[in-house]
Design a protein around this motif. Sequence first.
Motif, PDB file in Angstrom:
ATOM      1  N   UNK A 117       0.831  -1.213   0.000  1.00  0.00           N
ATOM      2  CA  UNK A 117       0.000   0.000   0.000  1.00  0.00           C
ATOM      3  C   UNK A 117       0.862   1.257   0.000  1.00  0.00           C
ATOM      4  N   UNK A 118       1.869   1.292   0.856  1.00  0.00           N
ATOM      5  CA  UNK A 118       2.743   2.466   0.936  1.00  0.00           C
ATOM      6  C   UNK A 118       3.562   2.610  -0.340  1.00  0.00           C
ATOM      7  N   UNK A 119       4.119   1.497  -0.837  1.00  0.00           N
ATOM      8  CA  UNK A 119       4.954   1.552  -2.037  1.00  0.00           C
ATOM      9  C   UNK A 119       4.154   2.020  -3.253  1.00  0.00           C
ATOM     10  N   UNK A 120       2.929   1.509  -3.409  1.00  0.00           N
ATOM     11  CA  UNK A 120       2.111   1.937  -4.545  1.00  0.00           C
ATOM     12  C   UNK A 120       1.700   3.399  -4.427  1.00  0.00           C
ATOM     13  N   UNK A 121       1.480   3.866  -3.198  1.00  0.00           N
ATOM     14  CA  UNK A 121       1.131   5.273  -3.009  1.00  0.00           C
ATOM     15  C   UNK A 121       2.280   6.191  -3.424  1.00  0.00           C
ATOM     16  N   UNK A 122       3.516   5.731  -3.224  1.00  0.00           N
ATOM     17  CA  UNK A 122       4.682   6.556  -3.525  1.00  0.00           C
ATOM     18  C   UNK A 122       5.154   6.385  -4.965  1.00  0.00           C
ATOM     19  N   UNK A 123       5.265   5.123  -5.418  1.00  0.00           N
ATOM     20  CA  UNK A 123       5.900   4.849  -6.706  1.00  0.00           C
ATOM     21  C   UNK A 123       4.922   4.483  -7.815  1.00  0.00           C
ATOM     22  N   UNK A 124       3.658   4.215  -7.456  1.00  0.00           N
ATOM     23  CA  UNK A 124       2.670   3.836  -8.454  1.00  0.00           C
ATOM     24  C   UNK A 124       2.588   2.329  -8.616  1.00  0.00           C
ATOM     25  N   UNK A 125       1.427   1.857  -9.066  1.00  0.00           N
ATOM     26  CA  UNK A 125       1.188   0.429  -9.233  1.00  0.00           C
ATOM     27  C   UNK A 125       2.140  -0.135 -10.282  1.00  0.00           C
ATOM     28  N   UNK A 126       2.682  -1.312  -9.999  1.00  0.00           N
ATOM     29  CA  UNK A 126       3.598  -1.945 -10.939  1.00  0.00           C
ATOM     30  C   UNK A 126       5.056  -1.585 -10.715  1.00  0.00           C
ATOM     31  N   UNK A 127       5.326  -0.723  -9.747  1.00  0.00           N
ATOM     32  CA  UNK A 127       6.704  -0.298  -9.487  1.00  0.00           C
ATOM     33  C   UNK A 127       7.146  -0.657  -8.070  1.00  0.00           C
ATOM     34  N   UNK A 128       6.615  -1.744  -7.556  1.00  0.00           N
ATOM     35  CA  UNK A 128       6.879  -2.082  -6.151  1.00  0.00           C
ATOM     36  C   UNK A 128       7.571  -3.431  -6.003  1.00  0.00           C
ATOM     37  N   UNK A 129       8.198  -3.916  -7.079  1.00  0.00           N
ATOM     38  CA  UNK A 129       8.838  -5.227  -7.046  1.00  0.00           C
ATOM     39  C   UNK A 129       9.814  -5.412  -5.899  1.00  0.00           C
ATOM     40  N   UNK A 130      10.780  -4.490  -5.704  1.00  0.00           N
ATOM     41  CA  UNK A 130      11.744  -4.668  -4.604  1.00  0.00           C
ATOM     42  C   UNK A 130      11.084  -4.717  -3.227  1.00  0.00           C
ATOM     43  N   UNK A 252      20.727   3.257   1.359  1.00  0.00           N
ATOM     44  CA  UNK A 252      19.506   2.735   0.756  1.00  0.00           C
ATOM     45  C   UNK A 252      18.601   3.886   0.328  1.00  0.00           C
ATOM     46  N   UNK A 253      18.026   3.779  -0.880  1.00  0.00           N
ATOM     47  CA  UNK A 253      17.187   4.831  -1.436  1.00  0.00           C
ATOM     48  C   UNK A 253      16.015   4.216  -2.189  1.00  0.00           C
ATOM     49  N   UNK A 254      15.019   5.050  -2.500  1.00  0.00           N
ATOM     50  CA  UNK A 254      13.872   4.683  -3.326  1.00  0.00           C
ATOM     51  C   UNK A 254      13.167   3.429  -2.791  1.00  0.00           C
ATOM     52  N   UNK A 255      12.908   2.418  -3.660  1.00  0.00           N
ATOM     53  CA  UNK A 255      12.141   1.258  -3.208  1.00  0.00           C
ATOM     54  C   UNK A 255      12.827   0.525  -2.065  1.00  0.00           C
ATOM     55  N   UNK A 256      14.153   0.478  -2.088  1.00  0.00           N
ATOM     56  CA  UNK A 256      14.875  -0.210  -1.003  1.00  0.00           C
ATOM     57  C   UNK A 256      14.632   0.482   0.335  1.00  0.00           C
ATOM     58  N   UNK A 257      14.712   1.798   0.338  1.00  0.00           N
ATOM     59  CA  UNK A 257      14.465   2.547   1.571  1.00  0.00           C
ATOM     60  C   UNK A 257      13.008   2.442   1.983  1.00  0.00           C
ATOM     61  N   UNK A 258      12.111   2.406   1.000  1.00  0.00           N
ATOM     62  CA  UNK A 258      10.678   2.277   1.308  1.00  0.00           C
ATOM     63  C   UNK A 258      10.406   0.956   2.032  1.00  0.00           C
ATOM     64  N   UNK A 259      10.982  -0.149   1.531  1.00  0.00           N
ATOM     65  CA  UNK A 259      10.789  -1.437   2.182  1.00  0.00           C
ATOM     66  C   UNK A 259      11.315  -1.450   3.603  1.00  0.00           C
ATOM     67  N   UNK A 260      12.480  -0.865   3.811  1.00  0.00           N
ATOM     68  CA  UNK A 260      13.059  -0.803   5.155  1.00  0.00           C
ATOM     69  C   UNK A 260      12.254   0.129   6.059  1.00  0.00           C
ATOM     70  N   UNK A 261      11.709   1.212   5.497  1.00  0.00           N
ATOM     71  CA  UNK A 261      10.873   2.128   6.272  1.00  0.00           C
ATOM     72  C   UNK A 261       9.643   1.390   6.805  1.00  0.00           C
ATOM     73  N   UNK A 262       9.028   0.584   5.963  1.00  0.00           N
ATOM     74  CA  UNK A 262       7.851  -0.178   6.397  1.00  0.00           C
ATOM     75  C   UNK A 262       8.252  -1.233   7.425  1.00  0.00           C
TER      76      UNK A 262
END
Length: 314
Positions: A117-130, A252-262
């Motif tokens: 949910x958080x990753x899609x809100x930030x990066x958009x659907x389909x961009x949350x693979x990591x 860590x940045x972008x999707x990697x940082x997002x995953x660690x943030x969650x």
Amino acid sequence: MPESFLAALRVVLPMALLIMLGVGVRKAGIMDRTVMRNVDKLTFRVFMPVLLFKNIYETDLSQSVAPEEAVFAALSLVLVIFPTALLLPPRLVKSRAQAASIGQAMIRSNYILFGIAVAESIFGEGNVGPVALLGAIVVPLTNALSVIVLEMGRSGRAEPKRLALSILKNPMVVAALAAIAASALPFRMPELLWGVVKDVAGVTTTISFISLGVGLDLGQARAYRRPLFLGLALRMVLIPLIFLPLSVALGFRNQSLCGLMVLFAAPTAVASYPMAVAMGADGPLAGQLVCAGTILSIFTMFFYTFLFRSLGML
């Protein structure tokens, strides 16, 4: 600045509205907490495992999460957070059952509901693979570690055979292993069956947050104020303050940082409540930690998302 604010708002506003809807449902007499407990069991045993299965199955496992991110997440959980969750709560509260619930709350972030949910809100659907790939690693791990904390918290010791059985019977672990096995097959799931999986997974977030609203009990929160405060301070303040700056410092940045943030900043997983009840920990305290942590996360997740977006890190 406005774009960062809106991105942060997109993360937390739907969650807040669903919790408020749950409060309204209870106040209107449509559903009470007793009925919702049965829904919670269904969520823990069916909805959340199916959502986890879907997230892992539709992730391209031939790709790889950044090795350094996976290693950092696993080592942080196993070498730091797990032993702290096992040893610190019993020194802070007298009740063994309460210590077990607090320990589980420290380990088990709500990665399943918050991650995508958080990753899609930030990066958009389909961009949350990591983010999904990291979830495939940390969710089974946190569930296994939670079983150990609850088992040892209940009795002060844990038999290896009983621990192994408890871990292997955990619905989340079963779902993760099933998804990995299914992904390795040379054919894809039939579209008709996959449609059912997607439909079941699609209701999980909505039902879970509405359930939190139905289960809110301020009177019970007052009765548990000391262990509740300690659990929230450890899960929502101490862990993020240690591991988020460390994540940034390690690059860590972008999707990697997002995953660690969650992983480090999300509240305790909704499924920790029925699991605490099933394994003899303090169920009411576990439920209050989930509810209060989720409400608090409306502000903390907004802050972290806004901060990292403003700094160009997400």
